[in-house]
Design a protein around this motif. Structure first.
Motif, PDB file in Angstrom:
ATOM      1  N   GLN A 135       0.829  -1.206   0.000  1.00 46.24           N
ATOM      2  CA  GLN A 135       0.000   0.000   0.000  1.00 46.24           C
ATOM      3  C   GLN A 135       0.865   1.258   0.000  1.00 46.24           C
ATOM      4  N   VAL A 136       1.899   1.270   0.837  1.00 45.95           N
ATOM      5  CA  VAL A 136       2.763   2.445   0.913  1.00 45.95           C
ATOM      6  C   VAL A 136       3.479   2.674  -0.415  1.00 45.95           C
ATOM      7  N   LYS A 137       4.025   1.612  -0.995  1.00 40.34           N
ATOM      8  CA  LYS A 137       4.761   1.779  -2.254  1.00 40.34           C
ATOM      9  C   LYS A 137       3.841   2.223  -3.384  1.00 40.34           C
ATOM     10  N   THR A 138       2.620   1.711  -3.409  1.00 42.51           N
ATOM     11  CA  THR A 138       1.692   2.089  -4.472  1.00 42.51           C
ATOM     12  C   THR A 138       1.315   3.562  -4.364  1.00 42.51           C
ATOM     13  N   MET A 139       1.013   4.030  -3.156  1.00 39.96           N
ATOM     14  CA  MET A 139       0.674   5.442  -2.999  1.00 39.96           C
ATOM     15  C   MET A 139       1.880   6.331  -3.272  1.00 39.96           C
ATOM     16  N   ARG A 140       3.065   5.824  -2.973  1.00 45.88           N
ATOM     17  CA  ARG A 140       4.266   6.608  -3.273  1.00 45.88           C
ATOM     18  C   ARG A 140       4.457   6.742  -4.776  1.00 45.88           C
ATOM     19  N   ALA A 141       4.184   5.668  -5.506  1.00 44.80           N
ATOM     20  CA  ALA A 141       4.297   5.736  -6.967  1.00 44.80           C
ATOM     21  C   ALA A 141       3.291   6.725  -7.545  1.00 44.80           C
ATOM     22  N   LEU A 142       2.059   6.768  -7.000  1.00 40.12           N
ATOM     23  CA  LEU A 142       1.038   7.678  -7.519  1.00 40.12           C
ATOM     24  C   LEU A 142       1.425   9.140  -7.333  1.00 40.12           C
ATOM     25  N   GLN A 143       2.252   9.431  -6.346  1.00 41.14           N
ATOM     26  CA  GLN A 143       2.624  10.825  -6.097  1.00 41.14           C
ATOM     27  C   GLN A 143       3.608  11.370  -7.125  1.00 41.14           C
ATOM     28  N   TYR A 144       4.137  10.510  -7.975  1.00 36.81           N
ATOM     29  CA  TYR A 144       5.029  10.994  -9.025  1.00 36.81           C
ATOM     30  C   TYR A 144       4.261  11.415 -10.272  1.00 36.81           C
ATOM     31  N   PHE A 145       2.982  11.058 -10.356  1.00 37.49           N
ATOM     32  CA  PHE A 145       2.153  11.515 -11.465  1.00 37.49           C
ATOM     33  C   PHE A 145       1.548  12.868 -11.083  1.00 37.49           C
ATOM     34  N   PRO A 146       1.655  13.879 -11.951  1.00 36.13           N
ATOM     35  CA  PRO A 146       1.227  15.222 -11.548  1.00 36.13           C
ATOM     36  C   PRO A 146      -0.267  15.343 -11.264  1.00 36.13           C
ATOM     37  N   THR A 147      -1.110  14.626 -11.986  1.00 35.29           N
ATOM     38  CA  THR A 147      -2.551  14.745 -11.762  1.00 35.29           C
ATOM     39  C   THR A 147      -3.239  13.494 -12.295  1.00 35.29           C
ATOM     40  N   ILE A 148      -4.501  13.348 -11.945  1.00 34.74           N
ATOM     41  CA  ILE A 148      -5.311  12.227 -12.434  1.00 34.74           C
ATOM     42  C   ILE A 148      -6.509  12.834 -13.147  1.00 34.74           C
ATOM     43  N   GLU A 149      -6.552  12.667 -14.473  1.00 33.29           N
ATOM     44  CA  GLU A 149      -7.590  13.303 -15.275  1.00 33.29           C
ATOM     45  C   GLU A 149      -8.891  12.503 -15.280  1.00 33.29           C
ATOM     46  N   ASP A 150      -8.797  11.192 -15.365  1.00 37.23           N
ATOM     47  CA  ASP A 150      -9.990  10.358 -15.510  1.00 37.23           C
ATOM     48  C   ASP A 150     -10.861  10.477 -14.254  1.00 37.23           C
ATOM     49  N   PRO A 151     -12.131  10.917 -14.379  1.00 38.91           N
ATOM     50  CA  PRO A 151     -12.974  11.104 -13.182  1.00 38.91           C
ATOM     51  C   PRO A 151     -13.267   9.805 -12.441  1.00 38.91           C
ATOM     52  N   ASN A 152     -13.428   8.703 -13.169  1.00 35.77           N
ATOM     53  CA  ASN A 152     -13.722   7.431 -12.501  1.00 35.77           C
ATOM     54  C   ASN A 152     -12.526   6.957 -11.666  1.00 35.77           C
ATOM     55  N   THR A 153     -11.345   7.065 -12.270  1.00 34.74           N
ATOM     56  CA  THR A 153     -10.139   6.670 -11.533  1.00 34.74           C
ATOM     57  C   THR A 153      -9.933   7.548 -10.312  1.00 34.74           C
ATOM     58  N   ARG A 154     -10.160   8.847 -10.497  1.00 36.67           N
ATOM     59  CA  ARG A 154      -9.983   9.780  -9.368  1.00 36.67           C
ATOM     60  C   ARG A 154     -10.995   9.483  -8.259  1.00 36.67           C
ATOM     61  N   ARG A 155     -12.242   9.198  -8.654  1.00 34.06           N
ATOM     62  CA  ARG A 155     -13.261   8.903  -7.650  1.00 34.06           C
ATOM     63  C   ARG A 155     -12.935   7.614  -6.899  1.00 34.06           C
ATOM     64  N   SER A 156     -12.473   6.604  -7.619  1.00 35.55           N
ATOM     65  CA  SER A 156     -12.122   5.331  -6.964  1.00 35.55           C
ATOM     66  C   SER A 156     -10.959   5.531  -5.984  1.00 35.55           C
ATOM     67  N   LEU A 157     -10.004   6.329  -6.388  1.00 30.35           N
ATOM     68  CA  LEU A 157      -8.849   6.555  -5.517  1.00 30.35           C
ATOM     69  C   LEU A 157      -9.259   7.298  -4.245  1.00 30.35           C
ATOM     70  N   PHE A 158     -10.139   8.310  -4.391  1.00 28.96           N
ATOM     71  CA  PHE A 158     -10.551   9.058  -3.207  1.00 28.96           C
ATOM     72  C   PHE A 158     -11.406   8.208  -2.266  1.00 28.96           C
ATOM     73  N   GLU A 159     -12.129   7.249  -2.827  1.00 28.27           N
ATOM     74  CA  GLU A 159     -12.883   6.337  -1.957  1.00 28.27           C
ATOM     75  C   GLU A 159     -11.931   5.487  -1.119  1.00 28.27           C
ATOM     76  N   VAL A 160     -10.855   5.031  -1.752  1.00 30.15           N
ATOM     77  CA  VAL A 160      -9.861   4.249  -1.011  1.00 30.15           C
ATOM     78  C   VAL A 160      -9.214   5.103   0.067  1.00 30.15           C
ATOM     79  N   LEU A 161      -8.827   6.322  -0.297  1.00 30.69           N
ATOM     80  CA  LEU A 161      -8.188   7.205   0.681  1.00 30.69           C
ATOM     81  C   LEU A 161      -9.132   7.538   1.831  1.00 30.69           C
ATOM     82  N   GLN A 162     -10.421   7.729   1.498  1.00 33.36           N
ATOM     83  CA  GLN A 162     -11.406   8.007   2.544  1.00 33.36           C
ATOM     84  C   GLN A 162     -11.510   6.835   3.515  1.00 33.36           C
ATOM     85  N   ARG A 163     -11.457   5.618   2.968  1.00 34.44           N
ATOM     86  CA  ARG A 163     -11.531   4.427   3.813  1.00 34.44           C
ATOM     87  C   ARG A 163     -10.309   4.354   4.740  1.00 34.44           C
ATOM     88  N   ILE A 164      -9.133   4.708   4.209  1.00 32.71           N
ATOM     89  CA  ILE A 164      -7.915   4.671   5.033  1.00 32.71           C
ATOM     90  C   ILE A 164      -7.988   5.725   6.131  1.00 32.71           C
TER      91      ILE A 164
END
Length: 1022
Positions: free
Chosen positions: A253-282
């Motif tokens: 989990q830590v390595k995956t979130m660290r990898a995501l921080q190297y991407f400047p932004t997430i354009e796809d709304p579905n992907t962004r929504r899914s990611l925020f749901e995971v973060l909300q759960r954490i």
């Protein structure tokens, strides 16, 4: 045969364990090495099994800490063995004995490649492990394609594939060109569909390295990473062996979130929504529990999620949840969690929408300033500094001023600077600003730079309404019985300009103001006296009605300083005396200071520039600032070792006042033409030292490094033939115990040398054939050493040669050394020494001889150390204080906070200084925890030079102290300060700096960390 061989190894290990002392162990090891060397010379007669046995013995000897400079080829050759036992030994021993640049390693590349492309999975794992541990650029160029094929192969077991991923990560770090982003990005995305979490975790480590180098090529991996997080957050298809205290694979989990921080932004709304749901759960599912291991794992995931939320610039509601969660964490008992909570809350200050929410936790943050852990106190200080604005500036500055009185002196410089910046940036009115700065100077004057009081002078000069208030406050502080010298300066300047405004107030007549200021004259240093003389002249000028008594008093002071040795003081005294006799001319010359042109303060400019630098930090820059560690909970390594903190927000940090940018002389007040004026900026060295502040035992100076502007020859800074500075490692002589000789010395050479630095006779070196002793006499800057060369055997020592390599500051002459030393005989070789100037460099004795076929060459440091030219002297208070005050500042008086000192009682420290020819003078310092030291240094250039030292210890922390050293020679002050610091930090085996490097044989690799009993590890492998 097999049992006998293994029994021989076991017997050897038992023999080593049974040795009574180091010498017995060395003799047993030498015997075994000789036996192994003999057997290897007759390699044709060795079976693979026998070769394996002897290579095991080599590894065990290496693990004991002995150099093994042969047998590497035999270890490498075992890699090609067809059977697993011999091949395993070859891989293990090669990994331990060789490094990535060793020549023999090139011979193994083909054998390693054959194992990687072969079908034996066990051999593949051995090869991948070797390459992953010590593979270099040549391995990367040769093996990367084969390792990539293993990683993407569907026929390989997960055990091999996860090793291949980590191996490819090593090769990519050594040579990024071996992974072609264009062709590999699609494969990387496919690998992230892997169901095996072991392969996925290893591959994610590889992905983090790849996207940190070039995130554009790996956009296709972003949605896969989000799906991995969804799978883990919902605990779907997670085997029990990858669940840590109920948390699904926290490492992944830590390595995956660290990898995501190297991407400047997430354009796809579905992907962004899914990611925020995971973060909300954490965020909602993490709490503090009693189990430390579970806390570490869950909070590692949580704080990485917080970093990702900040990076993605989430909605304000989620940000508010993050701040609320951090507010709960900074109030828990666990210090690691409090530290991480404060650190992440400080990072959140970059997000403007949540600053008001952070302010709700101000009371708890202030409480953290009183935490026992200094790292937490530093984080709380950074957070308070960052969250301060006009609405809460008064409360925060007041809290910081109260904390200043009890803060560690290691933090007071940084704290003082931040208080000054906050007071100026957010002052509701100028009178409050004056109050704050004067309180700051009163509480921590020794840590307040001149820039701060220069700025007060500018504000008071430019605002007429402020002048009566500032003059009245200055008079109040002057009436205190004891104030800091910086307070004397600023008060004297303000009263000199504006005391006439207070003339009608009770107790503020010119004579009374003069008396208040003049009472402080005996306590100040020579750098402050010119300001006081200017103040006296201005008081005389502003006196409405002539006062003969006051005039005579001031003229008497001017006459007293007409013959002062200081040119600045003398010139002012002469000019002021003559001008004051001319009446109206004095008013023209000493007219009131005009207003300063409006310009930004150096402190504010520094703060603005620093904040601007951090405002546009990308995720990659933020990630680069974080420490690289596999630990789930990372502590601040900079703070545990006592170094200045790394400030994520770029908040102003100042470990010593010498680091303050004093180059902005637009705020500087200088003294010229009989008045205090503000001058335009002039380029100055960045490490401009602060002047001496009190001139007595209480005077703290903050200066680190060699004296500014000192002569390089005087300070003995090493340089090459072209004059360029040599690297620090070039100044270090290789320890004698690392020199390669078949004849090993008896006893510890470093300990013998250190002992001779403290006494004048003893053994410098000894081996089975010769003993070298020293007897010395020291008088002033002259020394006479006698080398006693004793032959311990019944056969002569031939080809005896001794050459002294002196440093530049020592003139040395060695008498003729006989070429042969008869059996059981001792020869004496006198050595004359003259000390030319101060330096810590050491002379080296290059000594060699032959005994039979044995040729021995050794290089020994000679104990002609700095303390040999010291002579302790007792000084009284009447002698000490005038001398201490006369040495008013750098480079004649230097101060440094020394950390890493071995804790010791004051009595033990006193005995140490006595052995170094430093006399501790009791009763001179009123603080019982401090030591005052005096000694006399002799050299041809300085003759007899008095040296004074003050040691301030902290009873609550004996591992640090503050040391002030003063003498009449800049080079001597610096060298003596560094010498004493070396003795305090390197106890009990101090190793003073030698003059030049000595050649030593290159080692195959640095020894790995091993267990205290290597035999137990070998027994497990057998």
């Amino acid at each position: 045969m097999a049992l006998s061989g293994m029994r021989g190894l076991s017997v050897f290990i038992s023999d080593i364990r049974n040795c009574q002392n180091k010498e017995q162990e060395r003799l047993r090891v030498d015997k075994e090495l000789g036996n192994v060397r003999t057997r290897f010379k007759n390699e044709k007669g060795l079976t693979p099994y026998e070769k394996k046995k002897y290579v095991w013995k080599m590894l065990y000897i290496y693990m004991l800490g002995y150099d093994v400079d042969f047998g590497h080829m035999e270890a490498v050759s075992l890699i090609s063995a067809p059977k697993y036992p011999e091949k395993q030994v070859g891989y293990i021993v090669t990994s331990c004995l060789l490094n990535e640049n060793h020549d023999f390693l090139r011979l193994a590349i083909n054998a390693v490649r054959n194992d990687i492309i072969g079908r034996n999975e066990t051999f593949q794992c051995l090869a991948l492990t070797l390459v992953g541990n010590i593979g270099g650029r040549e391995f990367a160029e040769s093996l990367a394609p084969d390792v990539q094929k293993l990683l993407i192969s569907s026929s390989c077991r997960p055990l091999v594939r996860k090793k291949a991923a980590l191996c490819l990560l090593r090769l990519f770090r050594k040579n990024p060109d071996v992974v072609n982003a264009d062709g590999w990005s699609d494969w990387m995305a496919q690998i992230l569909d892997e169901r095996d979490l072991g392969v996925l975790t290893s591959s994610m480590s590889l992905l983090v390295a790849l996207v940190s180098n070039n995130h554009e090529a790996y956009w296709s991996s972003l949605p896969k990473c989000v799906r991995i997080l969804e799978r883990l957050a919902r605990n779907q298809d997670v085997p029990q062996e990858y669940t840590y205290y109920g948390i699904p694979s926290p490492w992944l989990q830590v390595k995956t979130m660290r990898a995501l921080q190297y991407f400047p932004t997430i354009e796809d709304p579905n992907t962004r929504r899914s990611l925020f749901e995971v973060l909300q759960r954490i965020l909602m599912g993490t709490d503090v529990v009693k189990n430390v291991n579970k806390n570490n794992a869950s909070h590692a995931v949580l704080f990485e999620a917080l970093s990702l939320v900040m990076h993605l610039d989430a909605e304000k509601e989620m940000m508010s949840q993050c701040v609320a969660l951090l507010g709960k964490f900074i109030a828990v008992r666990e210090p690691n969690i409090r530290y991480l909570g404060l650190e992440n809350m400080t990072r959140m200050l970059m997000i403007t929408d949540v600053q008001d929410i952070i302010k709700r936790h101000q009371a708890q943050i202030v409480t953290s300033l009183k935490d026992p852990d200094i790292s937490i106190r530093r984080r709380a200080l950074d957070l308070l500094y960052g969250m301060c604005d006009v609405s809460n500036a008064k409360d925060i500055v007041e809290e910081l001023l109260q904390y200043l009185s009890s803060a560690d002196f290691a933090m007071r410089e940084e704290l003082s600077l931040k208080i000054a910046i906050l007071a100026e940036k957010f002052a509701p009115d100028l009178s409050w600003y004056v109050d704050v700065i004067l309180q700051l100077i009163d509480k921590a004057g020794e840590f307040v730079s001149d820039d701060i009081w220069f700025r007060v002078v500018q504000f008071v000069t430019n605002n007429e309404d402020l002048q009566p208030y500032a003059a009245l406050k200055a008079k109040e502080y002057l009436d205190k019985p004891a104030i800091h010298e910086t307070m004397v300066r600023v008060s004297a300047y303000i009263l000199g300009e504006y005391s006439h405004i207070l003339a009608r107030r009770p107790g503020c007549s010119p004579k009374e103001i003069f008396s208040s200021i003049h009472e402080k004259l005996p306590t100040v240093s020579t750098s402050t006296i010119p300001i006081l003389l200017s103040t006296y002249a201005k008081i005389l000028m502003h006196t409405q009605q002539p006062d003969p008594d006051l005039q005579n008093q001031i003229w008497a002071i001017f006459r007293k300083y007409e013959s002062c040795i200081d040119v600045e003081i003398q010139q002012r005294a002469v000019e002021y005396l003559e001008l004051s006799k001319k009446g109206a001319v004095l008013k023209d010359v000493l007219a009131e200071m005009p207003k300063f042109p409006e310009r930004q303060s150096a402190l504010i400019k520094k703060a603005v520039e620093t904040e601007a630098d951090t405002a546009d930090q990308s995720a990659i820059k933020l990630r680069a600032q974080q420490q690289t560690s596999n630990a789930l909970v990372v502590t601040d390594q900079h703070l545990t070792n006592g170094s200045p903190p790394v400030n994520q927000l770029g908040l102003v940090k100042i470990p010593t006042m010498s680091n303050v940018d004093n180059s902005s002389a637009d705020e500087g007040v200088t003294q010229a033409n009989g008045t205090l004026t503000v001058v335009d900026p002039q380029p100055q060295p960045s490490s401009t030292p602060s002047p001496d502040l009190l001139g007595d035992l209480l005077s703290p100076l903050a200066i680190e490094g060699p004296p500014a502007g000192g002569n390089q020859a005087d300070t003995n800074l090493a340089s090459d033939a072209k004059g360029a500075p040599m690297p620090p490692e070039a100044l270090a002589l290789a320890p004698v115990e690392e020199q390669t000789n078949t004849v090993q010395p008896i006893g510890n050479i470093a300990e013998r040398f250190h002992a001779l630095c403290l006494k004048d006779s003893g053994v410098l070196y000894e081996d089975p054939y010769i003993q070298i002793g020293i007897k010395a006499e020291w008088r002033a800057h002259h020394g006479r050493l006698v080398l006693f060369l004793g032959n311990k055997n019944t056969a002569p020592l031939a080809s005896v040669r001794a050459l002294v390599l002196p440093p530049t500051h020592l003139k040395m002459e060695l008498s003729l050394v006989p070429e042969t030393i008869p059996p059981r005989a001792q020869v004496q070789c006198p050595l004359e020494v003259i000390n030319l100037h101060p330096s810590r460099d050491l002379a080296v004795l290059d000594f060699s001889y032959k005994f039979g076929t044995q040729a021995v060459n050794i290089k020994l440091r000679l104990p002609a150390a700095l303390n040999k030219f010291l002579q302790p002297i007792t000084v009284t208070a009447e002698e000490f204080f005038p001398q201490w005050r006369s040495l008013s500042g750098p480079p004649l008086k230097l101060q440094e906070v020394v950390r890493g000192v071995r804790p010791m009682p004051l009595l033990e420290m006193t005995n140490l200084f006595s052995s170094l020819q430093l006399m501790v003078c009791p009763g001179l310092d009123p603080n019982a925890n401090n030591l005052v030291i005096s000694t006399t240094f002799y050299s041809e250039s300085t003759r007899a030079m008095l040296c004074l030292i003050r040691i301030e210890t902290d009873p609550a922390d004996r591992t640090q102290l503050r040391m002030t050293v003063a003498s009449g020679d800049p080079a001597l002050t610096f060298e003596l300060k560094e010498f004493v610091k070396e003795q305090l930090v390197s106890i009990p085996t101090a190793t003073p700096r030698p003059a030049m490097p000595a050649p030593s044989q290159p080692r195959a690799a640095s020894p790995p960390p091993v267990a205290s009993d290597p035999g137990a590890l070998l027994a497990g492998l057998l």
